[in-house]
Scaffold this active site. Sequence first.
Site, PDB file in Angstrom:
ATOM      1  N   CYS A   1       7.546  -7.458   7.442  1.00 47.50           N
ATOM      2  CA  CYS A   1       8.768  -6.994   8.115  1.00 47.50           C
ATOM      3  C   CYS A   1       9.298  -8.149   8.951  1.00 47.50           C
ATOM      4  O   CYS A   1       8.514  -8.858   9.580  1.00 47.50           O
ATOM      5  CB  CYS A   1       8.428  -5.799   9.009  1.00 47.50           C
ATOM      6  SG  CYS A   1       9.877  -5.044   9.782  1.00 47.50           S
TER       7      CYS A   1
ATOM      8  N   SER B   1      12.996   6.003   7.568  1.00 44.48           N
ATOM      9  CA  SER B   1      12.698   5.698   8.967  1.00 44.48           C
ATOM     10  C   SER B   1      13.206   4.308   9.310  1.00 44.48           C
ATOM     11  O   SER B   1      12.914   3.338   8.619  1.00 44.48           O
ATOM     12  CB  SER B   1      11.181   5.765   9.187  1.00 44.48           C
ATOM     13  OG  SER B   1      10.859   5.354  10.494  1.00 44.48           O
TER      14      SER B   1
ATOM     15  N   GLU C   1       0.828  -1.201   0.000  1.00 45.33           N
ATOM     16  CA  GLU C   1       0.000   0.000   0.000  1.00 45.33           C
ATOM     17  C   GLU C   1       0.864   1.252   0.000  1.00 45.33           C
ATOM     18  O   GLU C   1       1.941   1.275   0.600  1.00 45.33           O
ATOM     19  CB  GLU C   1      -0.918   0.005   1.222  1.00 45.33           C
ATOM     20  CG  GLU C   1      -2.058  -0.958   1.031  1.00 45.33           C
ATOM     21  CD  GLU C   1      -3.003  -0.998   2.212  1.00 45.33           C
ATOM     22  OE1 GLU C   1      -4.136  -1.458   2.028  1.00 45.33           O
ATOM     23  OE2 GLU C   1      -2.628  -0.579   3.305  1.00 45.33           O
TER      24      GLU C   1
ATOM     25  N   CYS D   1       3.083  -2.847  16.309  1.00 46.62           N
ATOM     26  CA  CYS D   1       2.975  -2.601  14.864  1.00 46.62           C
ATOM     27  C   CYS D   1       2.326  -3.781  14.159  1.00 46.62           C
ATOM     28  O   CYS D   1       2.751  -4.928  14.339  1.00 46.62           O
ATOM     29  CB  CYS D   1       4.366  -2.358  14.284  1.00 46.62           C
ATOM     30  SG  CYS D   1       4.375  -2.246  12.481  1.00 46.62           S
TER      31      CYS D   1
ATOM     32  N   CYS E   1       8.011  -5.533  16.163  1.00 45.29           N
ATOM     33  CA  CYS E   1       7.671  -4.537  17.168  1.00 45.29           C
ATOM     34  C   CYS E   1       6.245  -4.847  17.634  1.00 45.29           C
ATOM     35  O   CYS E   1       5.361  -5.072  16.800  1.00 45.29           O
ATOM     36  CB  CYS E   1       7.772  -3.138  16.584  1.00 45.29           C
ATOM     37  SG  CYS E   1       9.417  -2.834  15.906  1.00 45.29           S
TER      38      CYS E   1
ATOM     39  N   CYS F   1      -0.335   5.192  10.298  1.00 51.44           N
ATOM     40  CA  CYS F   1       0.914   4.473  10.581  1.00 51.44           C
ATOM     41  C   CYS F   1       0.649   3.118  11.189  1.00 51.44           C
ATOM     42  O   CYS F   1      -0.164   2.990  12.094  1.00 51.44           O
ATOM     43  CB  CYS F   1       1.743   5.217  11.623  1.00 51.44           C
ATOM     44  SG  CYS F   1       2.374   6.743  11.086  1.00 51.44           S
TER      45      CYS F   1
ATOM     46  N   CYS G   1       3.909   8.194   1.445  1.00 53.52           N
ATOM     47  CA  CYS G   1       4.484   7.182   2.342  1.00 53.52           C
ATOM     48  C   CYS G   1       4.595   5.874   1.564  1.00 53.52           C
ATOM     49  O   CYS G   1       3.592   5.340   1.091  1.00 53.52           O
ATOM     50  CB  CYS G   1       3.555   7.029   3.555  1.00 53.52           C
ATOM     51  SG  CYS G   1       4.126   5.774   4.712  1.00 53.52           S
TER      52      CYS G   1
ATOM     53  N   LEU H   1      12.064   5.530  18.019  1.00 54.59           N
ATOM     54  CA  LEU H   1      12.639   5.357  19.359  1.00 54.59           C
ATOM     55  C   LEU H   1      11.612   4.720  20.312  1.00 54.59           C
ATOM     56  O   LEU H   1      11.842   3.655  20.855  1.00 54.59           O
ATOM     57  CB  LEU H   1      13.139   6.705  19.886  1.00 54.59           C
ATOM     58  CG  LEU H   1      13.970   6.623  21.159  1.00 54.59           C
ATOM     59  CD1 LEU H   1      15.261   5.858  20.935  1.00 54.59           C
ATOM     60  CD2 LEU H   1      14.286   8.028  21.696  1.00 54.59           C
TER      61      LEU H   1
END
Length: 385
Positions: A125, A220, A105, A132, A129, A362, A118, A243
Amino acid sequence: MISAEAKVSLVGLTRSGLKDALVLAGVPEKQRRMRASQIWAWIYFRGTTDFGDMTNIAKDLRQRLAEVFTLERPEIVTEQISNDGTRKWLLRLSADEHNRRHDVEVVYIPEAERGTLCISSQVGCTLSCTFCHTGTQTLVRNLTAQEIVGQILVARDQLEEWPHQIAQNPKAPANGRFITNVVLMGMGEPLYNFDNVKDAMQIVMDAEGIALSRRRITLSTSGVVPEIERAGDEIGTMLAISLHATTDEVRDVLVPLNKKYPIAELLEACRNYPGLSNARRVTFEYVMLKGINDTPEDAKRLVKLLKNIPAKVNLIPFNPWPGSDYECSDWETIEVFGEIVNKAGYASPIRTPRGRDILAACGQLKSASERLTGKERRALEITTS
Ligand code: SAH
Ligand code: SF4
């Protein structure tokens, strides 16, 4: 006769890759550099999708090019437009070596002074995390440079941003660009796909093409320390660091990569990032999670950690997804946190969630589309006449 499947797409090849590829169309060595330059300008300056339009190239060569190559972009499966103007495209990539076709996307976020695209660097991935949604996807592969550049070309096509289109659009921005900024903040960890991201960004920054300034591209990363300095030297875009915590104890849980590269090492890599100045700061992304990382003490610790780094902080309200264990901090808590960071001299805007109605925020990318059937996806489709 070469079959359609065997055709090589010229989109996403570096300049030298493009020059070398012209061997396949029988372009003599002496002409290759010049022809590559011409074709480059057609693809990246004008957005041409048809070799037939390349009028400064002889007809028979144009024909040969079309027989051997394509100028294919990823296929658009759906386009969604949010009531706040955010646009999201679901793109289908060409089949990989296992004959699987993945989707990614791309999100366009228009604001008063700029427009941000974006894009993704991987399907899924490998990192996980805990806040996410992309991290829960099991299917992972690197995107090719072609697929990374392809996302930008599709967006330019859809926004009608190529120079000849802009020239005819009375509503076009004065600087001639709808996409003023590109952020590698979609799916994936860009520093785990270093070479393809590097090639793709070099294509996008090339002065004879899309010519986006390196200051308007932000990469990022969740903190792949050994690649950060290299990214500064070899890619040279702006840097954003996810972070999200001020102690290793908390960050180890939120961003498990922290166990390998703890906060102190990560911040040292940021201090050494080439070319930093007050005008060229590192962005620290900080997702606000209720009861986890959002106290005034966290804010004060954050300020201490950022000492001597030209930095700004982006506070991101957590976007929940089905099955996520976290909640977003209360608005007031986020404001108090931002105030402390701001008073210490760091800009700390709270990111307004955009495109919530189309799940474009996000960490939500591709979470909904993955579960939809083809029929449901078609029902989502919105035409833009
Ligand atoms: N892998 C890279 C880039 C993609 S993630 C990285 O982690 O930096 C882009 C940003 O979205 C990161 O800061 C990430 O932490 C944040 N993000 C991920 N999931 C989120 C969620 N559910 N809510 C808010 N921000 C999220
Ligand atoms: Fe990967 Fe970034 Fe999501 Fe972490 S936040 S799982 S690194 S995409």
